[in-house]
Design a protein around this motif. Structure first.
Motif, PDB file in Angstrom:
ATOM      1  N   GLY A 260      60.334 -27.455  -3.870  1.00 54.70           N
ATOM      2  CA  GLY A 260      59.260 -26.415  -4.450  1.00 54.70           C
ATOM      3  C   GLY A 260      58.425 -26.743  -5.729  1.00 54.70           C
ATOM      4  N   GLY A 261      57.335 -26.095  -5.804  1.00 54.63           N
ATOM      5  CA  GLY A 261      56.539 -26.435  -6.693  1.00 54.63           C
ATOM      6  C   GLY A 261      55.715 -24.946  -7.299  1.00 54.63           C
ATOM      7  N   SER A 262      55.212 -25.196  -8.582  1.00 56.68           N
ATOM      8  CA  SER A 262      54.662 -24.123  -9.127  1.00 56.68           C
ATOM      9  C   SER A 262      53.138 -24.750  -9.697  1.00 56.68           C
ATOM     10  CB  SER A 262      55.337 -23.291 -10.173  1.00 56.68           C
ATOM     11  OG  SER A 262      56.339 -22.676  -9.493  1.00 56.68           O
ATOM     12  N   VAL A 263      52.225 -23.985  -9.703  1.00 54.13           N
ATOM     13  CA  VAL A 263      50.760 -24.510 -10.042  1.00 54.13           C
ATOM     14  C   VAL A 263      50.065 -23.461 -10.907  1.00 54.13           C
ATOM     15  CG1 VAL A 263      48.725 -25.455  -9.077  1.00 54.13           C
ATOM     16  CG2 VAL A 263      50.574 -25.596  -7.815  1.00 54.13           C
ATOM     17  N   GLY A 264      49.454 -24.020 -11.965  1.00 51.63           N
ATOM     18  CA  GLY A 264      48.599 -23.313 -12.993  1.00 51.63           C
ATOM     19  C   GLY A 264      47.219 -23.831 -13.025  1.00 51.63           C
ATOM     20  N   ILE A 265      46.292 -23.200 -12.963  1.00 48.18           N
ATOM     21  CA  ILE A 265      44.703 -23.603 -12.808  1.00 48.18           C
ATOM     22  C   ILE A 265      43.984 -23.076 -13.853  1.00 48.18           C
ATOM     23  CG2 ILE A 265      42.842 -23.589 -11.342  1.00 48.18           C
ATOM     24  CD1 ILE A 265      44.824 -22.656  -8.919  1.00 48.18           C
ATOM     25  N   ALA A 266      43.028 -23.842 -14.412  1.00 48.84           N
ATOM     26  CA  ALA A 266      42.135 -23.606 -15.310  1.00 48.84           C
ATOM     27  C   ALA A 266      40.655 -24.077 -14.800  1.00 48.84           C
ATOM     28  CB  ALA A 266      42.215 -24.086 -16.582  1.00 48.84           C
ATOM     29  N   VAL A 267      39.671 -23.359 -14.799  1.00 44.40           N
ATOM     30  CA  VAL A 267      38.200 -23.547 -14.106  1.00 44.40           C
ATOM     31  C   VAL A 267      37.565 -23.669 -15.107  1.00 44.40           C
ATOM     32  CG1 VAL A 267      36.565 -22.836 -12.428  1.00 44.40           C
ATOM     33  CG2 VAL A 267      38.927 -22.448 -12.163  1.00 44.40           C
ATOM     34  N   SER A 268      36.731 -24.665 -15.502  1.00 48.95           N
ATOM     35  CA  SER A 268      35.572 -24.875 -16.367  1.00 48.95           C
ATOM     36  C   SER A 268      34.198 -24.029 -15.765  1.00 48.95           C
ATOM     37  CB  SER A 268      35.072 -26.189 -16.364  1.00 48.95           C
ATOM     38  OG  SER A 268      34.292 -26.795 -15.404  1.00 48.95           O
ATOM     39  N   PRO A 269      33.321 -23.459 -16.572  1.00 51.11           N
ATOM     40  CA  PRO A 269      33.416 -23.311 -18.008  1.00 51.11           C
ATOM     41  C   PRO A 269      34.190 -22.176 -18.512  1.00 51.11           C
ATOM     42  CG  PRO A 269      31.228 -22.838 -17.470  1.00 51.11           C
ATOM     43  CD  PRO A 269      31.942 -22.886 -16.204  1.00 51.11           C
ATOM     44  N   ALA A 270      34.567 -21.228 -17.726  1.00 49.54           N
ATOM     45  CA  ALA A 270      35.028 -19.961 -18.145  1.00 49.54           C
ATOM     46  C   ALA A 270      36.283 -20.097 -18.948  1.00 49.54           C
ATOM     47  CB  ALA A 270      35.231 -19.215 -16.906  1.00 49.54           C
ATOM     48  N   ASP A 271      37.225 -21.093 -18.471  1.00 51.75           N
ATOM     49  CA  ASP A 271      38.747 -21.252 -18.893  1.00 51.75           C
ATOM     50  C   ASP A 271      38.422 -22.348 -20.080  1.00 51.75           C
ATOM     51  OD1 ASP A 271      39.392 -19.217 -17.172  1.00 51.75           O
ATOM     52  OD2 ASP A 271      39.930 -20.710 -16.053  1.00 51.75           O
ATOM     53  N   GLY A 272      37.410 -23.171 -20.450  1.00 55.36           N
ATOM     54  CA  GLY A 272      37.535 -24.286 -21.578  1.00 55.36           C
ATOM     55  C   GLY A 272      36.442 -25.161 -21.178  1.00 55.36           C
ATOM     56  N   THR A 273      35.735 -25.786 -22.133  1.00 59.06           N
ATOM     57  CA  THR A 273      34.566 -26.562 -22.144  1.00 59.06           C
ATOM     58  C   THR A 273      34.781 -28.082 -22.570  1.00 59.06           C
ATOM     59  OG1 THR A 273      33.780 -25.883 -24.543  1.00 59.06           O
ATOM     60  CG2 THR A 273      32.901 -24.883 -22.510  1.00 59.06           C
ATOM     61  N   ASN A 274      36.317 -28.212 -22.887  1.00 56.73           N
ATOM     62  CA  ASN A 274      36.678 -29.527 -23.097  1.00 56.73           C
ATOM     63  C   ASN A 274      37.917 -29.979 -22.355  1.00 56.73           C
ATOM     64  OD1 ASN A 274      38.958 -29.013 -25.115  1.00 56.73           O
ATOM     65  ND2 ASN A 274      37.331 -28.154 -26.409  1.00 56.73           N
ATOM     66  N   VAL A 275      38.401 -31.233 -22.462  1.00 60.68           N
ATOM     67  CA  VAL A 275      39.698 -31.498 -21.587  1.00 60.68           C
ATOM     68  C   VAL A 275      40.764 -31.088 -22.258  1.00 60.68           C
ATOM     69  CG1 VAL A 275      41.065 -33.636 -20.992  1.00 60.68           C
ATOM     70  CG2 VAL A 275      38.381 -33.760 -21.041  1.00 60.68           C
ATOM     71  N   ASP A 276      41.117 -30.969 -23.466  1.00 66.60           N
ATOM     72  CA  ASP A 276      42.141 -30.644 -23.958  1.00 66.60           C
ATOM     73  C   ASP A 276      42.450 -29.325 -23.738  1.00 66.60           C
ATOM     74  OD1 ASP A 276      43.085 -33.000 -24.859  1.00 66.60           O
ATOM     75  OD2 ASP A 276      42.224 -32.661 -26.713  1.00 66.60           O
ATOM     76  N   GLU A 277      41.521 -28.448 -23.888  1.00 67.82           N
ATOM     77  CA  GLU A 277      41.528 -26.755 -23.740  1.00 67.82           C
ATOM     78  C   GLU A 277      41.872 -26.473 -22.315  1.00 67.82           C
ATOM     79  OE1 GLU A 277      38.559 -22.859 -24.887  1.00 67.82           O
ATOM     80  OE2 GLU A 277      37.739 -24.986 -24.886  1.00 67.82           O
ATOM     81  N   LEU A 278      40.959 -27.174 -21.216  1.00 70.81           N
ATOM     82  CA  LEU A 278      41.312 -26.812 -20.049  1.00 70.81           C
ATOM     83  C   LEU A 278      42.780 -27.284 -19.714  1.00 70.81           C
ATOM     84  CD1 LEU A 278      37.932 -28.033 -18.403  1.00 70.81           C
ATOM     85  CD2 LEU A 278      38.897 -25.824 -18.353  1.00 70.81           C
ATOM     86  N   ILE A 279      43.406 -28.292 -20.048  1.00 71.79           N
ATOM     87  CA  ILE A 279      44.640 -28.743 -19.639  1.00 71.79           C
ATOM     88  C   ILE A 279      45.660 -27.650 -20.271  1.00 71.79           C
ATOM     89  CG2 ILE A 279      46.345 -30.469 -19.892  1.00 71.79           C
ATOM     90  CD1 ILE A 279      44.552 -32.553 -19.697  1.00 71.79           C
ATOM     91  N   ARG A 280      45.329 -27.389 -21.572  1.00 72.86           N
ATOM     92  CA  ARG A 280      46.189 -26.393 -22.010  1.00 72.86           C
ATOM     93  C   ARG A 280      46.277 -25.166 -21.505  1.00 72.86           C
ATOM     94  NH1 ARG A 280      44.845 -22.423 -25.562  1.00 72.86           N
ATOM     95  NH2 ARG A 280      46.347 -21.415 -26.829  1.00 72.86           N
ATOM     96  N   ASN A 281      45.111 -24.559 -20.908  1.00 74.94           N
ATOM     97  CA  ASN A 281      45.209 -23.464 -20.489  1.00 74.94           C
ATOM     98  C   ASN A 281      45.749 -23.405 -19.021  1.00 74.94           C
ATOM     99  OD1 ASN A 281      43.951 -21.929 -22.417  1.00 74.94           O
ATOM    100  ND2 ASN A 281      41.775 -22.201 -21.892  1.00 74.94           N
ATOM    101  N   ALA A 282      45.538 -24.582 -18.230  1.00 72.31           N
ATOM    102  CA  ALA A 282      46.156 -24.797 -17.145  1.00 72.31           C
ATOM    103  C   ALA A 282      47.586 -24.552 -17.159  1.00 72.31           C
ATOM    104  CB  ALA A 282      45.655 -25.860 -16.510  1.00 72.31           C
ATOM    105  N   ASP A 283      48.303 -25.347 -18.189  1.00 74.29           N
ATOM    106  CA  ASP A 283      49.586 -25.227 -18.472  1.00 74.29           C
ATOM    107  C   ASP A 283      50.154 -23.867 -18.897  1.00 74.29           C
ATOM    108  OD1 ASP A 283      52.094 -26.827 -19.104  1.00 74.29           O
ATOM    109  OD2 ASP A 283      52.023 -26.216 -21.278  1.00 74.29           O
TER     110      ASP A 283
END
Length: 498
Positions: free
Chosen positions: A185-208
Motif C-alpha cells: 500500500g501507499g500514501s500520497v501528499g500533493i502540492a500544486v504550484s503556484p498556490a502551494d509554493g513558487t520554488n522547488v524546495d517549498e513545493l517538495i516540503r509542502n507535499a511532504d
C-alpha cells in the motif's frame, strides 16, 4: 620508414650497383602496406578509447542522475527537471504538481522476507508507478521507499487527484516475491504550484507535509497541501521539543490499571501506563505523545524510565501482585534492553516472577530473531511474557509456536462487540480455548459492561481488565482504593493462619 627503405634498398642492389626495379616496387608496396596497418591499428585503438570514454561519461552521468536499483531519476536530477518545469510553468501561466509517495508497510517486507525481497518490491512498484504516470512526467526515487513525482502542465487539481488515485490503486495490488504474494500500500501528499509554493524546495516540503497528513488519516489515501498543515507541523515540533524536556523535568507519571482474576474475583496485578503532566497543557493524551516518541526514538529512554519506576513501585506492593509493562518494537531493537530490566529488578528488589513484559506482534515482525533472543533471556530470569492485542495481527498463532508466552491479552476490539457480534464471540471463545490448551492465561482487555463480563466468563477467559472494574489511576488513588484493602486482607489472613 626512411631507415627501413635504406635497409631494404641495399637488399635489391646487385654487385654492379644496378637496382632491381621490380623488387624495389614490391618492397615499397610492402612498406606502405605495413605503415597503413600501423595507422589503422592506431586509429582503432583511438576509436576504442573514445568509445570507452563515451561509455564512462554515460555511466558517470547515470550514477550522478539515476537511482541504481530502479533506474528512475534520483533527487539531484528531479530537482533539475523540476526547476526547469517550474520556470516554464511560471512563464506560460500553468501549474505543476509535486507528489510525495511513501509505502505504508514496506519495512515489514524487509524484516520478514529480507532486503532482496524489498528490492524486488521496489522495482515492481517503480514500474507500476511509471506506467500510471504520463511519459512527460518525472518519477524519482529519493530514499528507501520514498518517491517524488512531477506532473507537468495541469490545468485543474482534479488531474492530480486522478493520478494519485491511480498510484494508490497500483500500490494496493499484491506484489509477487518468489511466488509469495504480499501487500504494502501507499500514501500520497500533493502540492500544486503556484498556490502551494513558487520554488522547488517549498513545493517538495509542502507535499511532504501533505503526505504526513495522509498517513495520519489512516494510510492508503492522498491529501492536498493546506496551509493549516504547516501550523500542525509547527505544533508537532513544539510538542517534540517539550517531550524531550519532560523526562529530566519530572513531568511523566505512571498510572496503574488493575487486572482481575475471574475465578477468585481478586486483583492479580496492575498494568503500568505512562501519563504526561505538561506544565502548560495539562494531561497530554498517550495517543498523542507515544507515537511521536516512537517516531523520534525517544521511546527508548522513556521506556527505560517506565521499567525502573514500575519495578520500584511494585516492590512496595503485597508479594502476590505483579506489574505489567508495555515494551515497544523500537525498545527491542535497543541492545541494552535486557540489562535495563535486570538492573531495574536488582535496584528495586522486585522478584522477576512479579514483572510481566507485554509485547505486540509488531515487535516480532520487525526483528524476530533478536526479539526472541531477548525474550528467552528474560524468561530464563523468571520474567513473565505476555502477547498484547492478540488476534489483530496476521501471524499471532505462528508466534505462539516460536515462544512459550505466559499470557495472551485478547484485543479490546473483540470484547467491544462480543455481545452483538457472533464472529467476535467465536474469536474470544477460540483464543480462550487455545490459551487454556497450552497452559497460558487469557486476559480480556477493555471490559466495560456487565454483559461483556458475563460473556468472557462463560467463554473461559482467565482474567479481565477494563473500565468496568477501574480506569487507570495514579498510584495514590491505587493505594487508597485497592492496595490498602489488600494489605488489611493480607494481615487478616496471616493472623487467622497463625
Amino acid at each position: 620508414m626512411h631507415s627501413l627503405l635504406t635497409h631494404q634498398l641495399a637488399r635489391v642492389t646487385d654487385n654492379s650497383g644496378d637496382v632491381d626495379v621490380a623488387a624495389l616496387l614490391d618492397m615499397v608496396s610492402q612498406a606502405y602496406t605495413e605503415a597503413d596497418l600501423d595507422r589503422r591499428r592506431t586509429d582503432h585503438a583511438a576509436q576504442v578509447m573514445c568509445q570507452e570514454m563515451e561509455q564512462l561519461n554515460t555511466d558517470l552521468y547515470r550514477l550522478a542522475h539515476r537511482d541504481a536499483l530502479t533506474d528512475l531519476a534520483n533527487r539531484g536530477l528531479f530537482h533539475e527537471v523540476m526547476a526547469r518545469q517550474l520556470a516554464r510553468a511560471q512563464d506560460e501561466g500553468d501549474s505543476i504538481a509535486v507528489f510525495c509517495i511513501d509505502f505504508d508497510r514496506f519495512k515489514n517486507i524487509n524484516d520478514t522476507f529480507g532486503h532482496h525481497a524489498g528490492d524486488l518490491v521496489l522495482k515492481q512498484a517503480a514500474e507500476r508507478m511509471r506506467k500510471a504516470a504520463r511519459d512527460c512526467d518525472t518519477l524519482a526515487r529519493v530514499g528507501g521507499d520514498e518517491f517524488l513525482l512531477l506532473q507537468i502542465a495541469i490545468s485543474q487539481p482534479q488531474g492530480a487527484a486522478q493520478l494519485a488515485n491511480r498510484l494508490i490503486k497500483e500500490l494496493a495490488e499484491p506484489f509477487d516475491i518468489d511466488g509469495h504474494q504480499t501487500y504494502i500500500g501507499g500514501s500520497v501528499g500533493i502540492a500544486v504550484s503556484p498556490a502551494d509554493g513558487t520554488n522547488v524546495d517549498e513545493l517538495i516540503r509542502n507535499a511532504d507535509l501533505a503526505l504526513y497528513q495522509a498517513k495520519e488519516a489512516g494510510r492508503g489515501t492522498f491529501r492536498f497541501f493546506e496551509p493549516a498543515m504547516d501550523l500542525r507541523m509547527q505544533e508537532r515540533r513544539i510538542v517534540e521539543r517539550d517531550l524531550r524536556k519532560a523526562l529530566p523535568a519530572g513531568e511523566f507519571e505512571l498510572y496503574y490499571q488493575p487486572t482481575v482474576n475471574l475465578a477468585s474475583n481478586r486483583i492479580s496485578g496492575f498494568e503500568a501506563l505512562i501519563r504526561w503532566n505538561h506544565p502548560e497543557r495539562g494531561l497530554v493524551a498517550p495517543n498523542i505523545f507515544i507515537p511521536l516518541a516512537e517516531e523520534i526514538g525517544f521511546i527508548v529512554p522513556m521506556g527505560d524510565w517506565i521499567i525502573r519506576q514500575a519495578c520500584a513501585t511494585a516492590a512496595q506492593w503485597p508479594d502476590d501482585l505483579s506489574v505489567a509493562v508495555n515494551v515497544s518494537a523500537i525498545q527491542f531493537r535497543n541492545p541494552g534492553l535486557a540489562q535495563v530490566i535486570v538492573s531495574a529488578l536488582a535496584a528495586s528488589g522486585l522478584r522477576p516472577t512479579r514483572l510481566e513484559i507485554e509485547i505486540t506482534e509488531s515487535a516480532l515482525l520487525q526483528d524476530k530473531d533478536t526479539t526472541l533472543a531477548i525474550l528467552h533471556q528474560l524468561r530464563a530470569l523468571g520474567v513473565r511474557i505476555a502477547m498484547d492485542d492478540f488476534g489483530t495481527g496476521f501471524s499471532s498463532l505462528t508466534y505462539l509456536q516460536c515462544f512459550p508466552f505466559d499470557k495472551i491479552k485478547i484485543d479490546r476490539s473483540f470484547i467491544k462487540d462480543i455481545t452483538e457480534n457472533a464472529g467476535s464471540l467465536n474469536i474470544v471463545r477460540s483464543i480462550a480455548a487455545l490459551a487454556h490448551g497450552i497452559g497460558m492465561t487469557a486476559t480480556a482487555e477493555g471490559v466495560e459492561t456487565e454483559d461483556q463480563l458475563r460473556s468472557i466468563i462463560s467463554e473461559g477467559c482467565t482474567e479481565m481488565q477494563g473500565f468496568l472494574y477501574s480506569r487507570p489511576l495514579p498510584i495514590l488513588e491505587i493505594e487508597r482504593l485497592f492496595l490498602s484493602k489488600l494489605r488489611v486482607q493480607g494481615i487478616a489472613a496471616h493472623t487467622v493462619a497463625a
